[in-house]
Design a protein around this motif. Structure first.
Motif, PDB file in Angstrom:
ATOM      1  N   SER A  33       0.805  -1.219   0.000  1.00  0.00           N
ATOM      2  CA  SER A  33       0.000   0.000   0.000  1.00  0.00           C
ATOM      3  C   SER A  33       0.839   1.270   0.000  1.00  0.00           C
ATOM      4  O   SER A  33       0.391   2.307  -0.508  1.00  0.00           O
ATOM      5  N   ALA A  34       2.046   1.232   0.564  1.00  0.00           N
ATOM      6  CA  ALA A  34       2.899   2.417   0.572  1.00  0.00           C
ATOM      7  C   ALA A  34       3.275   2.846  -0.841  1.00  0.00           C
ATOM      8  O   ALA A  34       3.616   4.012  -1.072  1.00  0.00           O
ATOM      9  N   TYR A  35       3.226   1.929  -1.779  1.00  0.00           N
ATOM     10  CA  TYR A  35       3.432   2.243  -3.197  1.00  0.00           C
ATOM     11  C   TYR A  35       2.129   2.686  -3.841  1.00  0.00           C
ATOM     12  O   TYR A  35       2.078   3.693  -4.565  1.00  0.00           O
ATOM     13  N   ALA A  85      10.722   4.834   1.158  1.00  0.00           N
ATOM     14  CA  ALA A  85      11.253   4.604  -0.194  1.00  0.00           C
ATOM     15  C   ALA A  85      10.170   4.068  -1.122  1.00  0.00           C
ATOM     16  O   ALA A  85      10.098   4.455  -2.295  1.00  0.00           O
ATOM     17  N   ARG A  86       9.318   3.198  -0.611  1.00  0.00           N
ATOM     18  CA  ARG A  86       8.210   2.691  -1.422  1.00  0.00           C
ATOM     19  C   ARG A  86       7.256   3.826  -1.800  1.00  0.00           C
ATOM     20  O   ARG A  86       6.709   3.858  -2.903  1.00  0.00           O
ATOM     21  N   GLY A  87       7.044   4.751  -0.876  1.00  0.00           N
ATOM     22  CA  GLY A  87       6.205   5.899  -1.183  1.00  0.00           C
ATOM     23  C   GLY A  87       6.786   6.744  -2.305  1.00  0.00           C
ATOM     24  O   GLY A  87       6.052   7.233  -3.175  1.00  0.00           O
ATOM     25  N   MET A  88       8.113   6.927  -2.311  1.00  0.00           N
ATOM     26  CA  MET A  88       8.757   7.684  -3.380  1.00  0.00           C
ATOM     27  C   MET A  88       8.662   6.927  -4.708  1.00  0.00           C
ATOM     28  O   MET A  88       8.526   7.543  -5.772  1.00  0.00           O
ATOM     29  N   LEU A 195      -8.225   9.211   2.003  1.00  0.00           N
ATOM     30  CA  LEU A 195      -9.205   8.163   1.738  1.00  0.00           C
ATOM     31  C   LEU A 195      -8.532   6.805   1.603  1.00  0.00           C
ATOM     32  O   LEU A 195      -8.994   5.795   2.163  1.00  0.00           O
ATOM     33  N   ALA A 196      -7.412   6.755   0.847  1.00  0.00           N
ATOM     34  CA  ALA A 196      -6.703   5.491   0.662  1.00  0.00           C
ATOM     35  C   ALA A 196      -6.114   4.987   1.975  1.00  0.00           C
ATOM     36  O   ALA A 196      -6.174   3.793   2.286  1.00  0.00           O
ATOM     37  N   GLY A 386      -7.200  -1.013  -6.090  1.00  0.00           N
ATOM     38  CA  GLY A 386      -6.344  -2.070  -5.572  1.00  0.00           C
ATOM     39  C   GLY A 386      -6.154  -1.971  -4.070  1.00  0.00           C
ATOM     40  O   GLY A 386      -6.189  -2.986  -3.351  1.00  0.00           O
ATOM     41  N   SER A 387      -5.964  -0.743  -3.556  1.00  0.00           N
ATOM     42  CA  SER A 387      -5.811  -0.555  -2.108  1.00  0.00           C
ATOM     43  C   SER A 387      -7.084  -0.931  -1.359  1.00  0.00           C
ATOM     44  O   SER A 387      -7.043  -1.601  -0.321  1.00  0.00           O
TER      45      SER A 387
END
Length: 445
Positions: A33-35, A85-88, A195-196, A386-387
């Motif tokens: 989810s962080a991506y 890093a996954r968020g970036m 929301l996500a 997807g989330s």
């Protein structure tokens, strides 16, 4: 393919990451989810920037962000560093997705040529989901989970090199300088993010934090609607959602990732935790899905020409749903070749058809000057779906007994796919396609 690979490559490596970084069962889905959350949150703004400043510039900047964040994810020394890093990575993907679609639609005119190009594009995207799972298993077994991130660095740098030579112009035909509509951007991005995050955290149970995220999301979206109605410069063109094909495509994109995207998470857990597969063996088990999806994508153009958009979309989602229902037998002591293999072949062909038809439907309905923001909306809704789908799946798994988790999970995902088939069939026009000359061209071929 790079976008889909970065999303799916972590699935098989999740148990290894948890063992080293100590995420815990509640936080582990956040590696996925962080991506997906920042990807969904920033897609609309990035799509608008593509329309205003050019797809090539956004493409190159996005690839640099993905290369740097992939390197950082592999070097992460703790769970928090990995999630940042996954968020970036997700932010880079949010700029990359509308850039690639705008370059493709700007290169190929509406009609059969664009449909075939979208088939190639969606084939690589659909295959990237499965190739990511397989590659993640190979490198996790052979080296370390860190290499699932480092492997994206040479891919991003290679794409950068190609982009400099292939795309000579700094601006696409649709790009035209002008105001971005920052007021809308300031509202839509946190609205989608809250929301996500709220939907993802809801899988752990309702609490004050979840309710606060949902309330903040509702406030941001309400203010966005109020502002967009009165603004001279709008972030979201008002005429987009008046088009039935585009509106239906956004719904189908969300249902696609909510059902078929969550399939990877559930099947990975089934193979490794219930059946005892190694990461490599689990990745290898996904190969039939990777082989079947391009077959579905390749025949989509002909199906649209002969059956029309309505029947093709319904056929794709229904076929993928049948594969999910077959997987309900995989939890029993049945050999792989009797349950999982036929399910992945059937599901793969259906997914390939559904994915290609959805994006051909959506991009064919978008005016040239709105390709960036329009494709951004479709992709944003896709990964937001997807989330949400993953959150609902986790809730179902937690409320089920151990021996019924996989069965209940696949039934849920199959029902989502069946709903998508029914929605596409009901909402799309009974006759006609978005590309008037498609049928004749395919008959000539």
């Amino acid at each position: 393919m790079l976008i889909a690979l970065d999303y799916s490559v972590v699935y098989v490596a999740l148990p290894s990451m948890d063992e080293e970084l100590r995420f815990g069962s509640a936080a582990l889905p956040w590696v996925v989810s962080a991506y997906a959350v920042p990807f969904a949150g920033f897609l609309l703004v990035c799509g608008r920037l593509v329309d205003l400043f050019g797809a090539r510039r956004m493409l190159i900047g996005a690839l640099w962000v993905i290369a740097a964040s992939s390197l950082g994810a592999g070097l992460a020394g703790g769970a928090a560093q990995l999630l940042v890093a996954r968020g970036m990575q997700g932010l880079g993907a949010a700029a990359l997705a509308p850039s690639t679609l705008a370059l493709l639609t700007g290169t190929f005119p509406p009609g059969p040529a664009r449909t075939r190009a979208l088939a190639v594009w969606s084939t690589t995207g659909a295959s990237g989901l499965t190739v990511g799972v397989l590659g993640g298993g190979v490198v996790t077994d052979a080296a370390s989970w860190r290499w699932v991130f480092w492997s994206a660095v040479p891919l991003a740098l290679s794409a950068l090199l190609l982009a400099h030579f292939v795309f000579r112009s700094d601006r696409t035909a649709a790009a035209a300088g002008g105001p971005v509509g920052w007021a809308g951007a300031v509202l839509v991005t946190p609205g989608v993010l809250f929301l996500a995050i709220g939907m993802t955290c809801a899988s752990e149970g309702l609490n004050a934090g979840v309710l606060m995220c949902l309330l903040l999301a509702g406030a941001c979206i309400t203010l966005l609607v109020h502002r967009e109605r009165r603004a001279n410069v709008r972030l979201i063109p008002p005429d987009l959602f008046r088009n039935r094909r585009f509106s239906t495509a956004t719904l189908l994109a969300a249902l696609f990732m909510g059902s078929f995207g969550a399939e990877f998470y559930l099947l990975t857990l089934l193979l490794q935790e219930d059946k005892g597969y190694t990461p490599f063996a689990a990745g290898l088990a996904f190969v039939p899905l990777a082989a079947a999806a391009p077959v579905g994508s390749a025949v989509t153009g002909r199906l649209i020409g002969r059956l029309g958009e309505r029947h093709t979309v319904a056929l794709g989602f229904a076929g993928g749903g049948v594969g999910l229902f077959i997987l309900t037998a995989a939890s029993a002591d049945i050999p792989y070749t009797w349950a999982i293999l036929p399910a992945l072949l059937v599901s793969g062909v259906g997914q390939g058809i559904a994915y290609t038809a959805t994006f051909a439907l959506g991009t064919g309905a978008i005016p040239e000057q709105q390709q960036g923001v329009g494709s951004g909306i479709i992709t944003m809704v896709q990964y937001f779906g997807g989330s949400v789908g993953l959150s609902i799946l986790v809730l179902v798994l937690r409320s089920s007994s151990l021996d019924q988790q996989s069965v209940n999970g696949f039934i849920l995902l199959g029902c989502l796919a069946a709903f998508a088939a029914a929605a596409g069939y009901a909402l799309l026009p009974r006759t006609g396609t978005s590309n008037a000359n498609l049928k004749g061209n395919l008959r000539d071929r």
